[in-house]
Scaffold this motif. Structure first.
Motif, PDB file in Angstrom:
ATOM      1  N   THR A 181       0.847  -1.195   0.000  1.00 34.04           N
ATOM      2  CA  THR A 181       0.000   0.000   0.000  1.00 34.04           C
ATOM      3  C   THR A 181       0.879   1.241   0.000  1.00 34.04           C
ATOM      4  OG1 THR A 181      -1.856  -1.039   1.135  1.00 34.04           O
ATOM      5  CG2 THR A 181      -1.674   1.341   1.315  1.00 34.04           C
ATOM      6  N   ARG A 182       0.666   2.123  -0.972  1.00 34.31           N
ATOM      7  CA  ARG A 182       1.433   3.359  -1.068  1.00 34.31           C
ATOM      8  C   ARG A 182       0.717   4.477  -0.320  1.00 34.31           C
ATOM      9  NH1 ARG A 182       5.094   4.435  -5.020  1.00 34.31           N
ATOM     10  NH2 ARG A 182       4.158   6.487  -5.402  1.00 34.31           N
ATOM     11  N   LEU A 183       1.379   5.038   0.674  1.00 32.16           N
ATOM     12  CA  LEU A 183       0.877   6.210   1.377  1.00 32.16           C
ATOM     13  C   LEU A 183       1.512   7.433   0.746  1.00 32.16           C
ATOM     14  CD1 LEU A 183       0.903   5.096   5.139  1.00 32.16           C
ATOM     15  CD2 LEU A 183      -1.009   5.143   3.532  1.00 32.16           C
ATOM     16  N   GLU A 184       0.740   8.155  -0.049  1.00 28.94           N
ATOM     17  CA  GLU A 184       1.263   9.307  -0.766  1.00 28.94           C
ATOM     18  C   GLU A 184       1.506  10.474   0.185  1.00 28.94           C
ATOM     19  OE1 GLU A 184       2.064   9.098  -3.834  1.00 28.94           O
ATOM     20  OE2 GLU A 184       1.013   7.262  -4.474  1.00 28.94           O
ATOM     21  N   LEU A 185       2.540  11.239  -0.106  1.00 28.00           N
ATOM     22  CA  LEU A 185       2.893  12.376   0.734  1.00 28.00           C
ATOM     23  C   LEU A 185       1.769  13.400   0.780  1.00 28.00           C
ATOM     24  CD1 LEU A 185       4.961  13.903   2.434  1.00 28.00           C
ATOM     25  CD2 LEU A 185       5.901  14.852   0.310  1.00 28.00           C
ATOM     26  N   GLU A 186       1.090  13.617  -0.358  1.00 26.47           N
ATOM     27  CA  GLU A 186       0.009  14.602  -0.368  1.00 26.47           C
ATOM     28  C   GLU A 186      -1.152  14.183   0.523  1.00 26.47           C
ATOM     29  OE1 GLU A 186      -0.408  12.268  -4.339  1.00 26.47           O
ATOM     30  OE2 GLU A 186       1.176  12.970  -2.986  1.00 26.47           O
ATOM     31  N   ASP A 187      -1.396  12.873   0.643  1.00 19.85           N
ATOM     32  CA  ASP A 187      -2.470  12.402   1.518  1.00 19.85           C
ATOM     33  C   ASP A 187      -2.095  12.580   2.988  1.00 19.85           C
ATOM     34  OD1 ASP A 187      -3.918  11.647  -0.706  1.00 19.85           O
ATOM     35  OD2 ASP A 187      -3.094   9.623  -0.722  1.00 19.85           O
ATOM     36  N   ILE A 188      -0.840  12.303   3.305  1.00 24.69           N
ATOM     37  CA  ILE A 188      -0.378  12.501   4.685  1.00 24.69           C
ATOM     38  C   ILE A 188      -0.457  13.976   5.059  1.00 24.69           C
ATOM     39  CG2 ILE A 188       1.604  12.293   6.230  1.00 24.69           C
ATOM     40  CD1 ILE A 188       2.497   9.878   4.565  1.00 24.69           C
ATOM     41  N   ALA A 189      -0.017  14.843   4.154  1.00 27.18           N
ATOM     42  CA  ALA A 189      -0.061  16.281   4.417  1.00 27.18           C
ATOM     43  C   ALA A 189      -1.496  16.768   4.570  1.00 27.18           C
ATOM     44  CB  ALA A 189       0.639  17.028   3.291  1.00 27.18           C
ATOM     45  N   ARG A 190      -2.400  16.248   3.728  1.00 23.49           N
ATOM     46  CA  ARG A 190      -3.804  16.645   3.822  1.00 23.49           C
ATOM     47  C   ARG A 190      -4.400  16.250   5.168  1.00 23.49           C
ATOM     48  NH1 ARG A 190      -6.184  13.077   0.388  1.00 23.49           N
ATOM     49  NH2 ARG A 190      -6.337  11.754   2.209  1.00 23.49           N
ATOM     50  N   ASN A 191      -4.151  15.026   5.602  1.00 15.91           N
ATOM     51  CA  ASN A 191      -4.686  14.574   6.881  1.00 15.91           C
ATOM     52  C   ASN A 191      -4.176  15.430   8.030  1.00 15.91           C
ATOM     53  OD1 ASN A 191      -6.098  12.522   5.622  1.00 15.91           O
ATOM     54  ND2 ASN A 191      -4.525  10.975   5.992  1.00 15.91           N
ATOM     55  N   ALA A 192      -2.893  15.779   7.987  1.00 12.52           N
ATOM     56  CA  ALA A 192      -2.327  16.634   9.034  1.00 12.52           C
ATOM     57  C   ALA A 192      -2.983  18.005   9.020  1.00 12.52           C
ATOM     58  CB  ALA A 192      -0.816  16.750   8.850  1.00 12.52           C
ATOM     59  N   ALA A 193      -3.211  18.551   7.819  1.00 11.80           N
ATOM     60  CA  ALA A 193      -3.848  19.864   7.714  1.00 11.80           C
ATOM     61  C   ALA A 193      -5.283  19.831   8.231  1.00 11.80           C
ATOM     62  CB  ALA A 193      -3.823  20.335   6.258  1.00 11.80           C
ATOM     63  N   LEU A 194      -6.020  18.754   7.934  1.00  8.11           N
ATOM     64  CA  LEU A 194      -7.403  18.643   8.384  1.00  8.11           C
ATOM     65  C   LEU A 194      -7.489  18.549   9.902  1.00  8.11           C
ATOM     66  CD1 LEU A 194      -8.852  16.215   5.689  1.00  8.11           C
ATOM     67  CD2 LEU A 194      -9.162  18.690   5.849  1.00  8.11           C
ATOM     68  N   LEU A 195      -6.594  17.802  10.500  1.00 13.58           N
ATOM     69  CA  LEU A 195      -6.580  17.707  11.959  1.00 13.58           C
ATOM     70  C   LEU A 195      -6.240  19.061  12.581  1.00 13.58           C
ATOM     71  CD1 LEU A 195      -4.814  14.254  12.474  1.00 13.58           C
ATOM     72  CD2 LEU A 195      -7.234  14.804  12.872  1.00 13.58           C
ATOM     73  N   ALA A 196      -5.337  19.794  11.953  1.00 16.55           N
ATOM     74  CA  ALA A 196      -5.000  21.119  12.458  1.00 16.55           C
ATOM     75  C   ALA A 196      -6.191  22.072  12.354  1.00 16.55           C
ATOM     76  CB  ALA A 196      -3.802  21.677  11.691  1.00 16.55           C
ATOM     77  N   ILE A 197      -6.938  21.973  11.258  1.00 23.65           N
ATOM     78  CA  ILE A 197      -8.126  22.817  11.083  1.00 23.65           C
ATOM     79  C   ILE A 197      -9.173  22.493  12.142  1.00 23.65           C
ATOM     80  CG2 ILE A 197     -10.074  23.282   9.545  1.00 23.65           C
ATOM     81  CD1 ILE A 197      -8.087  22.851   7.195  1.00 23.65           C
ATOM     82  N   ALA A 198      -9.390  21.214  12.418  1.00 23.96           N
ATOM     83  CA  ALA A 198     -10.337  20.836  13.468  1.00 23.96           C
ATOM     84  C   ALA A 198      -9.893  21.374  14.821  1.00 23.96           C
ATOM     85  CB  ALA A 198     -10.477  19.315  13.525  1.00 23.96           C
ATOM     86  N   GLY A 199      -8.599  21.285  15.107  1.00 19.11           N
ATOM     87  CA  GLY A 199      -8.095  21.833  16.358  1.00 19.11           C
ATOM     88  C   GLY A 199      -8.308  23.330  16.457  1.00 19.11           C
ATOM     89  N   LEU A 200      -8.106  24.054  15.353  1.00 22.13           N
ATOM     90  CA  LEU A 200      -8.351  25.495  15.346  1.00 22.13           C
ATOM     91  C   LEU A 200      -9.815  25.806  15.617  1.00 22.13           C
ATOM     92  CD1 LEU A 200      -6.158  26.725  12.344  1.00 22.13           C
ATOM     93  CD2 LEU A 200      -5.849  27.279  14.777  1.00 22.13           C
ATOM     94  N   SER A 201     -10.708  24.997  15.059  1.00 21.61           N
ATOM     95  CA  SER A 201     -12.137  25.228  15.283  1.00 21.61           C
ATOM     96  C   SER A 201     -12.491  25.089  16.764  1.00 21.61           C
ATOM     97  CB  SER A 201     -12.963  24.249  14.444  1.00 21.61           C
ATOM     98  OG  SER A 201     -14.336  24.412  14.684  1.00 21.61           O
ATOM     99  N   VAL A 202     -11.976  24.043  17.395  1.00 20.20           N
ATOM    100  CA  VAL A 202     -12.238  23.852  18.829  1.00 20.20           C
ATOM    101  C   VAL A 202     -11.679  25.015  19.635  1.00 20.20           C
ATOM    102  CG1 VAL A 202     -11.755  22.384  20.821  1.00 20.20           C
ATOM    103  CG2 VAL A 202     -12.332  21.352  18.618  1.00 20.20           C
ATOM    104  N   TRP A 203     -10.512  25.482  19.263  1.00 19.72           N
ATOM    105  CA  TRP A 203      -9.851  26.548  19.999  1.00 19.72           C
ATOM    106  C   TRP A 203     -10.530  27.904  19.812  1.00 19.72           C
ATOM    107  CZ3 TRP A 203      -5.118  29.617  18.115  1.00 19.72           C
ATOM    108  CH2 TRP A 203      -4.643  30.451  19.134  1.00 19.72           C
TER     109      TRP A 203
END
Length: 481
Positions: A287-309
């Motif tokens: 299974t290939r984990l693409e760098l763009e997918d990893i970066a996207r997931n990290a960005a989405l988690l950061a956005i959710a954290g900003l919303s809570v904050w």
């Protein structure tokens, strides 16, 4: 028990929301599995799980509410056991790793971020529940759906619409048309509008292709539906008792505006991950984990954290926000992504697989596609199996080449697109926000119809319209080429 039921229904509303939105091209292929060697019984775990999710809360609510996680696990284990017998433990493990890392992980991260951010937007104020104001909200939501998505538009507008119509004796029809227009038809003009179209975008369809190709068709369908709604709502409104004055009306206000910016950031993250291809990946059991997918997931988690904050807690409290629905979805979809592995393998086998009959049904003897068949098969399957994977199924059956489908076979792609988007409105499980909107309406005192009750009402409005469109080939709505 009531709160538990609402939690499960709300979770079910998310079930198909972004089912294949995040998947890279060909990511659904089950690694190392021979779909041609499988027959239809291999699809039973997936079908059983979907039926359990759709009908469990209705037919055996008490058992489902207490044991839905175990039921989902049982179906997924049955699917894995059949694959071990067929292909061996290593091939099954590789397929499982692929499903969890390449598909499920991105899905749950995106869903988590959308759930958190949408829960921070609060619309307050008084709106008079007249036919004019109701039609205005429906029209606004229909336009918004192709910009912020059907889920985003539905979640922003449903609560003020419910508050306005709650004093009325007849109000369920307002929510039904809201589901049809805002949660489905309105999302037909861009990949951001509805998950099936984003699937097409990720598979090579131009971003503005649906805008250019089916804008007239969508405008006609939406216009006819709005006209039907106005007639029904005026008739119901005239039979309503006069409501006494309730004091000065409060102005409409939108709070938690920072979350609108964060929704835009989520959309930007999705588009960036679809267009940025650095060619860097990490291999785990094939299974290939693409760098763009990893970066996207990290960005989405950061956005959710900003919303809570950044969002005051009282906004989420006023929206009835809890963490339970996302926990429900995480459990249910772990089973879904596992149980669907053999189904995708069989679809990938094409004419050599168990679903060859479906390809024959939508193809003429000379090999040309039957556009009307594509429209109806895609639509009806979308209503009961969710529109995103159904779109992908017929996209692949039609050849899967986006350049051919956008040009020589543009009518076929238009048929698939409209069938998936429009007929997702036929049932509560046809598209992500349908069941969620119904659950919120029921929670707020509006007596919504049952699963089959909704199907009969929506079908009574939509089916004659779709039949009329297919029987009048000279009508503009069928000029797809």
């Amino acid at each position: 028990m009531l709160s538990r039921r609402l939690v499960v229904r709300r979770a079910s509303g998310f079930i198909a929301a972004i089912l294949v939105v995040l998947l890279p091209q060909h990511a659904w292929a089950a690694t190392g599995l021979d779909g041609a060697a499988m027959r239809w019984p291999y699809a039973l775990p997936f079908a059983g799980l979907l039926l359990s999710i759709a009908l469990g809360p209705l037919l055996f609510a008490k058992v489902w509410h207490h044991h839905y996680g175990k039921i989902a696990a049982a179906w997924s284990l049955l699917a894995l056991a059949s694959l071990v017998i067929l292909a061996g433990s290593m091939a099954t493990l590789a397929a499982l790793v692929h499903a969890m890392l390449a598909e499920y992980l991105g899905f749950i991260v995106l869903l988590f971020s959308l759930y958190v951010v949408a829960g921070g937007i609060l619309v307050t104020g008084d709106i008079k529940a007249t036919p004019a104001s109701n039609a205005g909200i429906l029209a606004l939501g229909t336009v918004m759906a192709s910009v912020v998505g059907t889920t985003g538009a539905a979640m922003i507008l449903i609560r003020p619409l419910i508050r306005a119509n709650r004093p009325r004796r007849y109000n369920a029809h307002v929510v039904i048309f809201f589901i049809i227009l805002v949660a489905n038809v309105g999302g037909a003009l861009s990949p951001l509008g509805d998950p099936p179209l984003f699937v097409g975008f990720l598979h090579g369809v131009d971003f503005f292709w649906t805008t250019r190709t089916i804008w007239l068709q969508t405008a006609i369908v939406a216009g006819l539906l709005l006209a039907i709604f106005v007639v029904i709502d005026v008739w119901c409104f005239r039979s309503e008792p006069l409501l006494g004055a309730a004091g000065a009306a409060k102005p409409v206000r939108i709070r938690g505006l920072v979350n609108l910016v964060l929704i835009a950031a989520i959309v930007a993250s999705l588009l960036a991950s679809a267009m940025w291809k650095p060619g860097i990946a990490f291999d785990i059991l094939g299974t290939r984990l693409e760098l763009e997918d990893i970066a996207r997931n990290a960005a989405l988690l950061a956005i959710a954290g900003l919303s809570v904050w950044l969002t005051p807690d009282e906004h989420r409290q006023a929206n009835g926000f809890t963490w339970e629905p996302i926990r429900e979805v995480a459990k249910l979809f772990a089973g879904i992504f596992i149980a669907i592995i053999p189904v995708i393998a069989m679809l990938d086998a094409g004419h050599h697989g168990a679903f060859a009959w479906l390809l024959s049904a939508v193809t003429a003897p000379d090999g040309t596609p039957r556009e009307v068949a594509y429209f109806w098969f895609t639509g009806l399957m979308s209503a009961f199996l969710d529109n995103a994977p159904t779109y992908l199924l017929f996209f692949e059956l039609a050849g899967g080449d986006p350049q051919v489908l956008m040009h020589e076979l543009s009518g076929t792609l238009a048929s698939i697109s409209m069938g998936a988007v429009y007929m997702g409105a036929l049932t509560y499980i046809g598209n992500a926000p349908n069941f969620m909107v119904s659950s919120i309406a029921s929670e707020n005192g509006i007596e919504m119809p049952s699963f089959f009750g909704y199907f009969l009402r929506a079908g009574a409005v939509l089916i004659p319209l779709f039949v009329l469109l297919t029987l009048l080939p000279f009508a503009p709505i069928l000029r797809w080429h």
